[in-house]
Design a protein around this motif. Structure first.
Motif, short mmCIF file in Angstrom:
data_model
loop_
_atom_site.label_atom_id
_atom_site.label_comp_id
_atom_site.label_asym_id
_atom_site.label_seq_id
_atom_site.Cartn_x
_atom_site.Cartn_y
_atom_site.Cartn_z
N GLU A 8 -6.28 -10.95 51.68
CA GLU A 8 -5.92 -10.01 50.62
C GLU A 8 -4.86 -10.60 49.67
O GLU A 8 -4.92 -10.40 48.47
N VAL A 9 -3.95 -11.37 50.24
CA VAL A 9 -2.93 -12.00 49.39
C VAL A 9 -3.59 -13.04 48.48
O VAL A 9 -3.32 -13.12 47.29
N LEU A 10 -4.47 -13.83 49.06
CA LEU A 10 -5.17 -14.85 48.29
C LEU A 10 -5.95 -14.22 47.13
O LEU A 10 -5.92 -14.69 45.99
N LEU A 11 -6.64 -13.13 47.44
CA LEU A 11 -7.43 -12.45 46.41
C LEU A 11 -6.54 -11.93 45.28
O LEU A 11 -6.86 -12.11 44.11
N SER B 117 4.52 -16.80 52.39
CA SER B 117 4.14 -17.50 53.62
C SER B 117 2.66 -17.26 53.94
O SER B 117 1.95 -18.17 54.36
N ARG B 118 2.19 -16.04 53.71
CA ARG B 118 0.77 -15.77 53.98
C ARG B 118 -0.13 -16.53 53.01
O ARG B 118 -1.19 -17.04 53.38
N LEU B 119 0.32 -16.59 51.78
CA LEU B 119 -0.47 -17.26 50.76
C LEU B 119 -0.57 -18.75 51.04
O LEU B 119 -1.63 -19.36 50.89
N ALA C 129 -10.92 -20.70 44.74
CA ALA C 129 -11.05 -19.29 45.13
C ALA C 129 -11.55 -18.46 43.95
O ALA C 129 -12.41 -17.59 44.09
N LYS C 130 -11.01 -18.77 42.80
CA LYS C 130 -11.41 -18.03 41.61
C LYS C 130 -12.88 -18.24 41.28
O LYS C 130 -13.62 -17.30 40.98
#
Lengths: 260, 180
Positions: B122-125, B150-152, A51-52
Protein backbone atom coordinates in the motif's frame (compact mmCIF):
# COMPACT_ATOMS: atom_id res chain seq x y z
CA UNK A 1 33.51 16.92 2.51
CA UNK A 2 33.23 13.41 1.22
CA UNK A 3 30.53 11.11 2.47
CA UNK A 4 30.07 7.57 1.34
CA UNK A 5 27.73 6.56 4.07
CA UNK A 6 24.43 7.76 2.67
CA UNK A 7 21.80 5.41 4.05
CA UNK A 8 19.30 3.67 1.83
CA UNK A 9 16.63 5.87 3.26
CA UNK A 10 18.50 9.00 2.26
CA UNK A 11 18.97 7.65 -1.26
CA UNK A 12 15.34 6.72 -1.51
CA UNK A 13 14.30 10.18 -0.42
CA UNK A 14 16.59 11.60 -3.05
CA UNK A 15 14.99 9.39 -5.70
CA UNK A 16 11.52 10.46 -4.56
CA UNK A 17 12.31 14.15 -4.41
CA UNK A 18 11.85 14.20 -0.63
CA UNK A 19 15.30 15.38 0.31
CA UNK A 20 16.42 18.91 1.00
CA UNK A 21 18.56 20.74 -1.52
CA UNK A 22 21.76 20.66 0.47
CA UNK A 23 22.04 16.90 0.88
CA UNK A 24 20.70 16.39 -2.63
CA UNK A 25 23.56 18.46 -4.01
CA UNK A 26 25.99 16.46 -1.93
CA UNK A 27 24.69 13.20 -3.34
CA UNK A 28 24.86 14.54 -6.87
CA UNK A 29 28.48 15.47 -6.39
CA UNK A 30 29.27 12.11 -4.91
CA UNK A 31 27.59 10.28 -7.77
CA UNK A 32 30.15 11.62 -10.21
CA UNK A 33 32.84 9.44 -8.71
CA UNK A 34 31.02 6.71 -6.81
CA UNK A 35 29.59 3.95 -9.02
CA UNK A 36 28.33 1.94 -6.10
CA UNK A 37 26.30 4.90 -4.95
CA UNK A 38 24.81 5.25 -8.41
CA UNK A 39 23.85 1.59 -8.44
CA UNK A 40 22.18 1.80 -5.05
CA UNK A 41 20.31 4.91 -6.07
CA UNK A 42 19.27 3.30 -9.34
CA UNK A 43 17.32 0.67 -7.45
CA UNK A 44 15.04 3.31 -5.97
CA UNK A 45 14.63 5.26 -9.17
CA UNK A 46 13.96 2.18 -11.24
CA UNK A 47 11.53 0.51 -8.85
CA UNK A 48 9.46 3.67 -8.75
CA UNK A 49 9.37 3.83 -12.50
CA UNK A 50 8.71 0.10 -12.91
CA UNK A 51 5.86 0.14 -10.40
CA UNK A 52 4.20 2.99 -12.20
CA UNK A 53 4.48 1.28 -15.57
CA UNK A 54 3.23 -2.03 -14.20
CA UNK A 55 0.14 -0.46 -12.67
CA UNK A 56 -0.70 1.70 -15.67
CA UNK A 57 -2.87 -0.90 -17.46
CA UNK A 58 -5.20 -1.01 -14.45
CA UNK A 59 -5.79 2.67 -14.87
CA UNK A 60 -6.54 2.37 -18.56
CA UNK A 61 -8.93 -0.48 -18.12
CA UNK A 62 -12.51 0.54 -18.94
CA UNK A 63 -14.63 0.99 -15.84
CA UNK A 64 -17.35 -1.62 -15.46
CA UNK A 65 -20.59 0.00 -16.57
CA UNK A 66 -22.25 -1.37 -13.47
CA UNK A 67 -19.82 0.47 -11.21
CA UNK A 68 -20.10 3.76 -13.05
CA UNK A 69 -23.87 3.55 -13.00
CA UNK A 70 -23.95 2.68 -9.31
CA UNK A 71 -21.71 5.61 -8.39
CA UNK A 72 -23.73 7.97 -10.53
CA UNK A 73 -26.89 6.83 -8.78
CA UNK A 74 -25.31 7.44 -5.40
CA UNK A 75 -24.20 10.91 -6.45
CA UNK A 76 -27.59 11.78 -7.91
CA UNK A 77 -29.41 10.48 -4.84
CA UNK A 78 -27.15 12.32 -2.47
CA UNK A 79 -27.35 15.56 -4.38
CA UNK A 80 -31.13 15.53 -4.52
CA UNK A 81 -31.48 14.27 -0.97
CA UNK A 82 -29.45 17.14 0.25
CA UNK A 83 -31.40 19.64 -1.76
CA UNK A 84 -34.58 18.38 -0.20
CA UNK A 85 -33.91 17.42 3.35
CA UNK A 86 -30.29 16.83 4.09
CA UNK A 87 -30.91 13.13 4.58
CA UNK A 88 -27.70 11.35 5.32
CA UNK A 89 -28.30 7.64 4.93
CA UNK A 90 -28.84 6.32 1.47
CA UNK A 91 -29.72 2.91 0.21
CA UNK A 92 -27.11 1.27 -1.88
CA UNK A 93 -27.77 0.39 -5.43
CA UNK A 94 -28.43 -3.29 -5.56
CA UNK A 95 -25.83 -5.28 -7.34
CA UNK A 96 -26.32 -8.25 -9.56
CA UNK A 97 -27.86 -11.11 -7.66
CA UNK A 98 -25.11 -13.47 -8.59
CA UNK A 99 -22.50 -11.54 -6.71
CA UNK A 100 -22.18 -13.58 -3.58
CA UNK A 101 -19.94 -11.14 -1.81
CA UNK A 102 -22.12 -8.14 -2.32
CA UNK A 103 -24.97 -9.55 -0.33
CA UNK A 104 -22.89 -9.61 2.81
CA UNK A 105 -21.99 -6.03 3.13
CA UNK A 106 -23.58 -3.99 0.43
CA UNK A 107 -27.19 -4.97 0.70
CA UNK A 108 -29.80 -2.24 0.66
CA UNK A 109 -30.78 -0.79 3.99
CA UNK A 110 -32.96 -3.60 5.12
CA UNK A 111 -35.81 -4.58 7.32
CA UNK A 112 -33.41 -6.52 9.48
CA UNK A 113 -32.56 -3.37 11.36
CA UNK A 114 -34.52 -3.73 14.52
CA UNK A 115 -33.22 -0.70 16.27
CA UNK A 116 -30.72 2.05 15.93
CA UNK A 117 -29.25 3.85 18.87
CA UNK A 118 -26.80 6.41 17.74
CA UNK A 119 -26.34 9.34 19.99
CA UNK A 120 -23.41 11.49 20.81
CA UNK A 121 -24.76 11.39 24.35
CA UNK A 122 -24.64 7.66 24.47
CA UNK A 123 -25.00 5.84 27.72
CA UNK A 124 -22.61 4.45 30.23
CA UNK A 125 -21.42 0.98 30.72
CA UNK A 126 -21.46 -0.60 34.12
CA UNK A 127 -23.98 1.69 35.73
CA UNK A 128 -26.67 -0.86 36.11
CA UNK A 129 -28.19 0.08 32.83
CA UNK A 130 -29.82 3.42 32.33
CA UNK A 131 -29.71 3.72 28.59
CA UNK A 132 -30.94 6.98 27.22
CA UNK A 133 -33.01 5.17 24.66
CA UNK A 134 -35.25 3.30 27.05
CA UNK A 135 -36.45 -0.07 26.13
CA UNK A 136 -34.89 -0.22 22.75
CA UNK A 137 -31.83 -2.07 23.76
CA UNK A 138 -31.92 -4.37 26.76
CA UNK A 139 -29.61 -2.70 29.27
CA UNK A 140 -28.01 -5.99 30.18
CA UNK A 141 -27.02 -6.54 26.62
CA UNK A 142 -24.00 -4.32 26.81
CA UNK A 143 -23.37 -3.38 30.38
CA UNK A 144 -21.55 -6.30 31.82
CA UNK A 145 -18.14 -6.63 33.42
CA UNK A 146 -17.48 -9.40 30.95
CA UNK A 147 -17.93 -6.96 28.10
CA UNK A 148 -15.70 -4.38 29.69
CA UNK A 149 -13.03 -6.98 30.12
CA UNK A 150 -13.43 -8.10 26.53
CA UNK A 151 -13.07 -4.51 25.33
CA UNK A 152 -9.74 -4.31 27.07
CA UNK A 153 -8.32 -7.69 26.15
CA UNK A 154 -9.66 -9.04 22.87
CA UNK A 155 -7.54 -7.92 19.95
CA UNK A 156 -9.26 -6.85 16.76
CA UNK A 157 -10.04 -9.71 14.48
CA UNK A 158 -10.58 -12.13 17.38
CA UNK A 159 -13.68 -13.45 19.12
CA UNK A 160 -14.51 -14.47 22.65
CA UNK A 161 -17.44 -16.10 24.40
CA UNK A 162 -18.65 -13.74 27.13
CA UNK A 163 -19.23 -15.43 30.43
CA UNK A 164 -22.73 -15.11 31.83
CA UNK A 165 -25.22 -14.08 29.21
CA UNK A 166 -24.04 -16.54 26.57
CA UNK A 167 -22.98 -13.86 24.16
CA UNK A 168 -20.25 -13.93 21.63
CA UNK A 169 -17.99 -10.89 21.42
CA UNK A 170 -16.09 -9.96 18.26
CA UNK A 171 -13.59 -7.13 18.20
CA UNK A 172 -13.52 -5.41 14.84
CA UNK A 173 -11.25 -2.41 15.22
CA UNK A 174 -9.63 0.06 17.55
CA UNK A 175 -9.31 3.67 16.53
CA UNK A 176 -9.34 7.22 17.78
CA UNK A 177 -12.17 9.63 17.21
CA UNK A 178 -12.13 13.32 16.51
CA UNK A 179 -11.17 14.14 20.10
CA UNK A 180 -8.47 11.47 20.18
CA UNK A 181 -10.58 9.34 22.50
CA UNK A 182 -9.85 5.65 22.20
CA UNK A 183 -12.74 3.77 20.61
CA UNK A 184 -13.47 0.16 19.79
CA UNK A 185 -15.82 -1.18 17.20
CA UNK A 186 -17.25 -4.55 18.10
CA UNK A 187 -20.13 -6.94 17.61
CA UNK A 188 -21.98 -9.05 20.13
CA UNK A 189 -24.08 -12.05 19.12
CA UNK A 190 -26.90 -13.12 21.42
CA UNK A 191 -28.55 -16.52 21.70
CA UNK A 192 -31.65 -15.14 20.00
CA UNK A 193 -29.51 -14.74 16.90
CA UNK A 194 -29.47 -10.99 17.02
CA UNK A 195 -26.20 -9.15 16.59
CA UNK A 196 -25.38 -5.81 18.14
CA UNK A 197 -22.95 -3.74 16.09
CA UNK A 198 -21.48 -1.22 18.43
CA UNK A 199 -18.86 1.41 19.14
CA UNK A 200 -17.62 2.16 22.64
CA UNK A 201 -15.26 5.00 23.44
CA UNK A 202 -13.15 5.60 26.44
CA UNK A 203 -14.32 8.43 28.68
CA UNK A 204 -12.21 8.77 31.77
CA UNK A 205 -11.93 5.34 33.33
CA UNK A 206 -15.08 4.02 31.72
CA UNK A 207 -16.29 2.71 28.41
CA UNK A 208 -19.10 4.66 26.94
CA UNK A 209 -21.21 3.07 24.26
CA UNK A 210 -21.73 5.77 21.67
CA UNK A 211 -23.31 3.74 18.94
CA UNK A 212 -25.26 0.52 18.73
CA UNK A 213 -27.37 -1.09 16.08
CA UNK A 214 -29.32 -4.24 16.83
CA UNK A 215 -29.53 -6.44 13.79
CA UNK A 216 -31.95 -9.29 14.06
CA UNK A 217 -31.68 -12.10 11.89
CA UNK A 218 -30.59 -15.06 10.09
CA UNK A 219 -27.08 -13.96 9.55
CA UNK A 220 -25.71 -16.60 11.87
CA UNK A 221 -23.52 -14.37 13.93
CA UNK A 222 -22.62 -11.92 11.29
CA UNK A 223 -23.82 -8.37 11.25
CA UNK A 224 -25.86 -7.77 8.12
CA UNK A 225 -24.75 -5.15 5.70
CA UNK A 226 -27.42 -2.64 6.47
CA UNK A 227 -26.20 -2.25 10.02
CA UNK A 228 -22.62 -1.70 8.96
CA UNK A 229 -23.73 0.97 6.53
CA UNK A 230 -25.32 2.82 9.39
CA UNK A 231 -22.12 2.31 11.30
CA UNK A 232 -20.12 3.74 8.42
CA UNK A 233 -22.21 6.87 8.50
CA UNK A 234 -21.61 7.16 12.22
CA UNK A 235 -17.86 6.62 11.93
CA UNK A 236 -17.74 9.30 9.31
CA UNK A 237 -19.63 11.66 11.58
CA UNK A 238 -17.15 11.27 14.43
CA UNK A 239 -14.26 11.47 12.00
CA UNK A 240 -12.90 8.12 13.06
CA UNK A 241 -9.21 7.60 12.40
CA UNK A 242 -7.84 4.56 10.63
CA UNK A 243 -7.85 1.37 12.68
CA UNK A 244 -4.77 1.07 14.84
CA UNK A 245 -2.25 -1.49 13.75
CA UNK A 246 -1.95 -4.63 15.83
CA UNK A 247 1.18 -3.52 17.61
CA UNK A 248 -0.20 -0.12 18.53
CA UNK A 249 -3.48 -1.64 19.62
CA UNK A 250 -1.71 -4.12 21.90
CA UNK A 251 0.17 -1.27 23.49
CA UNK A 252 -2.94 0.82 24.05
CA UNK A 253 -5.00 -2.06 25.44
CA UNK A 254 -2.12 -3.06 27.68
CA UNK A 255 -2.03 0.49 28.99
CA UNK A 256 -5.74 0.34 29.83
CA UNK A 257 -5.29 -2.84 31.81
CA UNK A 258 -2.44 -1.34 33.75
CA UNK A 259 -4.62 1.54 34.89
CA UNK A 260 -6.78 -0.87 36.82
CA UNK B 1 -23.49 22.97 1.71
CA UNK B 2 -24.80 21.20 -1.33
CA UNK B 3 -21.88 22.74 -3.15
CA UNK B 4 -19.60 20.45 -1.21
CA UNK B 5 -21.60 17.42 -2.28
CA UNK B 6 -21.63 18.57 -5.87
CA UNK B 7 -17.92 19.24 -5.79
CA UNK B 8 -17.08 15.86 -4.28
CA UNK B 9 -19.42 14.14 -6.72
CA UNK B 10 -17.70 15.72 -9.69
CA UNK B 11 -14.25 14.92 -8.44
CA UNK B 12 -15.28 11.37 -7.69
CA UNK B 13 -16.45 10.72 -11.21
CA UNK B 14 -13.12 11.82 -12.62
CA UNK B 15 -11.19 9.95 -9.96
CA UNK B 16 -12.90 6.57 -10.29
CA UNK B 17 -10.17 4.88 -12.38
CA UNK B 18 -7.49 5.71 -9.81
CA UNK B 19 -9.68 4.78 -6.90
CA UNK B 20 -10.49 1.46 -8.51
CA UNK B 21 -6.86 0.75 -9.24
CA UNK B 22 -5.96 1.35 -5.62
CA UNK B 23 -8.86 -0.85 -4.52
CA UNK B 24 -7.79 -3.68 -6.81
CA UNK B 25 -4.25 -3.48 -5.52
CA UNK B 26 -5.53 -3.63 -1.95
CA UNK B 27 -7.91 -6.53 -2.28
CA UNK B 28 -6.58 -8.24 -5.36
CA UNK B 29 -9.91 -9.05 -6.96
CA UNK B 30 -11.97 -6.87 -9.20
CA UNK B 31 -15.43 -7.71 -7.94
CA UNK B 32 -14.46 -7.07 -4.33
CA UNK B 33 -12.70 -3.89 -5.40
CA UNK B 34 -15.74 -2.57 -7.23
CA UNK B 35 -17.91 -3.02 -4.15
CA UNK B 36 -15.28 -1.28 -2.12
CA UNK B 37 -15.10 1.65 -4.52
CA UNK B 38 -18.86 2.00 -4.38
CA UNK B 39 -18.88 1.96 -0.59
CA UNK B 40 -16.08 4.52 -0.47
CA UNK B 41 -17.98 6.84 -2.80
CA UNK B 42 -21.03 6.54 -0.60
CA UNK B 43 -19.05 7.41 2.48
CA UNK B 44 -17.25 10.29 0.82
CA UNK B 45 -20.52 11.85 -0.29
CA UNK B 46 -22.03 11.39 3.14
CA UNK B 47 -19.16 13.37 4.60
CA UNK B 48 -18.51 15.73 1.71
CA UNK B 49 -18.40 18.70 4.07
CA UNK B 50 -15.37 17.20 5.72
CA UNK B 51 -13.27 17.46 2.63
CA UNK B 52 -11.13 20.56 2.88
CA UNK B 53 -10.73 22.34 -0.42
CA UNK B 54 -7.07 22.88 -1.12
CA UNK B 55 -6.07 19.50 0.29
CA UNK B 56 -5.53 16.46 -1.88
CA UNK B 57 -8.77 14.83 -2.87
CA UNK B 58 -7.03 11.61 -3.90
CA UNK B 59 -5.40 11.19 -0.49
CA UNK B 60 -8.75 11.77 1.20
CA UNK B 61 -10.44 9.14 -0.93
CA UNK B 62 -7.65 6.60 -0.53
CA UNK B 63 -7.94 6.96 3.20
CA UNK B 64 -11.69 6.43 3.20
CA UNK B 65 -11.41 3.41 0.96
CA UNK B 66 -8.60 1.81 2.90
CA UNK B 67 -10.36 2.21 6.24
CA UNK B 68 -13.42 0.50 4.79
CA UNK B 69 -11.25 -2.30 3.50
CA UNK B 70 -9.59 -2.94 6.85
CA UNK B 71 -12.97 -3.18 8.50
CA UNK B 72 -14.21 -5.56 5.88
CA UNK B 73 -11.22 -7.83 6.18
CA UNK B 74 -11.70 -8.06 9.91
CA UNK B 75 -15.38 -8.80 9.59
CA UNK B 76 -14.71 -11.57 7.16
CA UNK B 77 -11.94 -12.93 9.29
CA UNK B 78 -14.08 -13.09 12.39
CA UNK B 79 -16.93 -14.55 10.41
CA UNK B 80 -14.64 -17.26 9.16
CA UNK B 81 -15.28 -16.40 5.54
CA UNK B 82 -12.92 -18.33 3.35
CA UNK B 83 -12.06 -16.14 0.49
CA UNK B 84 -9.63 -16.17 -2.31
CA UNK B 85 -8.63 -12.59 -1.79
CA UNK B 86 -5.14 -13.56 -0.83
CA UNK B 87 -4.50 -14.49 -4.40
CA UNK B 88 -3.71 -11.33 -6.19
CA UNK B 89 -4.05 -12.81 -9.60
CA UNK B 90 -5.97 -9.83 -10.87
CA UNK B 91 -3.02 -7.58 -10.25
CA UNK B 92 -0.62 -9.55 -12.37
CA UNK B 93 -3.19 -10.37 -15.02
CA UNK B 94 -3.78 -6.70 -15.54
CA UNK B 95 -0.61 -5.96 -17.34
CA UNK B 96 -0.74 -8.94 -19.63
CA UNK B 97 2.82 -9.59 -18.66
CA UNK B 98 1.90 -12.98 -17.32
CA UNK B 99 1.44 -14.25 -20.82
CA UNK B 100 4.75 -12.95 -22.00
CA UNK B 101 6.78 -15.81 -23.32
CA UNK B 102 10.31 -15.34 -22.12
CA UNK B 103 9.62 -15.85 -18.47
CA UNK B 104 12.46 -17.35 -16.58
CA UNK B 105 12.49 -17.38 -12.85
CA UNK B 106 12.00 -13.68 -12.41
CA UNK B 107 8.55 -12.39 -11.69
CA UNK B 108 6.90 -9.60 -13.54
CA UNK B 109 6.80 -6.33 -11.70
CA UNK B 110 3.03 -6.60 -11.28
CA UNK B 111 3.36 -10.09 -9.81
CA UNK B 112 6.10 -8.96 -7.49
CA UNK B 113 3.97 -6.05 -6.29
CA UNK B 114 1.09 -8.45 -5.70
CA UNK B 115 3.35 -10.64 -3.58
CA UNK B 116 4.48 -7.85 -1.29
CA UNK B 117 3.15 -7.84 2.26
CA UNK B 118 0.03 -5.66 2.45
CA UNK B 119 1.66 -2.90 4.45
CA UNK B 120 4.50 -2.60 1.98
CA UNK B 121 2.34 -2.78 -1.09
CA UNK B 122 0.00 0.00 0.00
CA UNK B 123 2.87 2.37 0.70
CA UNK B 124 4.47 1.57 -2.64
CA UNK B 125 1.20 2.19 -4.44
CA UNK B 126 0.54 5.50 -2.74
CA UNK B 127 4.01 6.95 -3.20
CA UNK B 128 5.42 5.44 -6.38
CA UNK B 129 2.24 4.91 -8.37
CA UNK B 130 -0.19 7.54 -7.10
CA UNK B 131 2.62 10.00 -6.39
CA UNK B 132 1.64 11.05 -2.91
CA UNK B 133 4.33 12.61 -0.77
CA UNK B 134 5.62 10.70 2.24
CA UNK B 135 3.65 13.03 4.48
CA UNK B 136 0.44 12.48 2.54
CA UNK B 137 0.92 8.71 2.53
CA UNK B 138 1.53 8.80 6.28
CA UNK B 139 -1.77 10.61 6.74
CA UNK B 140 -3.67 8.17 4.56
CA UNK B 141 -2.28 5.21 6.48
CA UNK B 142 -2.23 6.82 9.92
CA UNK B 143 1.36 5.85 10.51
CA UNK B 144 4.47 7.94 11.26
CA UNK B 145 6.41 9.23 8.30
CA UNK B 146 9.43 7.18 9.43
CA UNK B 147 7.35 4.03 9.09
CA UNK B 148 6.34 5.09 5.60
CA UNK B 149 10.00 5.37 4.66
CA UNK B 150 11.13 2.09 6.17
CA UNK B 151 8.25 0.16 4.59
CA UNK B 152 8.78 1.85 1.27
CA UNK B 153 12.47 1.03 1.26
CA UNK B 154 11.77 -2.61 2.11
CA UNK B 155 9.10 -2.80 -0.57
CA UNK B 156 11.48 -1.53 -3.22
CA UNK B 157 14.26 -3.87 -2.25
CA UNK B 158 11.89 -6.81 -2.37
CA UNK B 159 10.49 -5.62 -5.68
CA UNK B 160 13.95 -5.12 -7.12
CA UNK B 161 15.00 -8.60 -6.13
CA UNK B 162 11.84 -10.39 -7.21
CA UNK B 163 11.63 -8.68 -10.57
CA UNK B 164 15.34 -8.50 -11.23
CA UNK B 165 15.58 -4.74 -11.11
CA UNK B 166 18.68 -4.73 -8.94
CA UNK B 167 21.35 -3.30 -11.13
CA UNK B 168 24.41 -5.15 -10.00
CA UNK B 169 24.30 -7.88 -7.46
CA UNK B 170 28.02 -7.65 -6.89
CA UNK B 171 27.62 -4.13 -5.71
CA UNK B 172 24.64 -4.77 -3.58
CA UNK B 173 26.76 -6.94 -1.33
CA UNK B 174 28.86 -3.95 -0.59
CA UNK B 175 25.86 -2.11 0.72
CA UNK B 176 25.72 -2.05 4.40
CA UNK B 177 22.91 -2.20 6.83
CA UNK B 178 20.34 -3.13 4.27
CA UNK B 179 19.25 -6.54 5.36
CA UNK B 180 17.13 -6.41 8.42
Amino acid sequence: MTRTDFSDEILMRFADGELDAEISAEIEREMETDDALVARLALFIETRHAAKIAMQPLLEEPLPAELTAAVERVIAAKTSAQNESGASVLPFARRAANDRRASRWLAPVAASLAAVIAGFGGYWLGRGGQPTAEGVLPPTALSSPALEEALETVVSGEERQLSGPNQRFRAIATFRDNDQALCREFEVDSPDRSTVVSVACRAGAEWRVTFAVVARGDSGGYAPASSTETLDAYLTAINAGAPLEAEEEAKVLGGLREQK
Amino acid sequence: MSNAVKDVGERLTAFLPNLRRFAISLCGARDVADDLVQAACERALASAERFEPGTRFDAWMFRILRNLWIDQVRRQKTAGVQDDISERHDLAGASGEREAEARLTLKTVAEAIGDLPDEQREVLLLVCVEELSYREAADVLDIPIGTVMSRLARARKALGEAAGITTTTARSRVMKGVNE
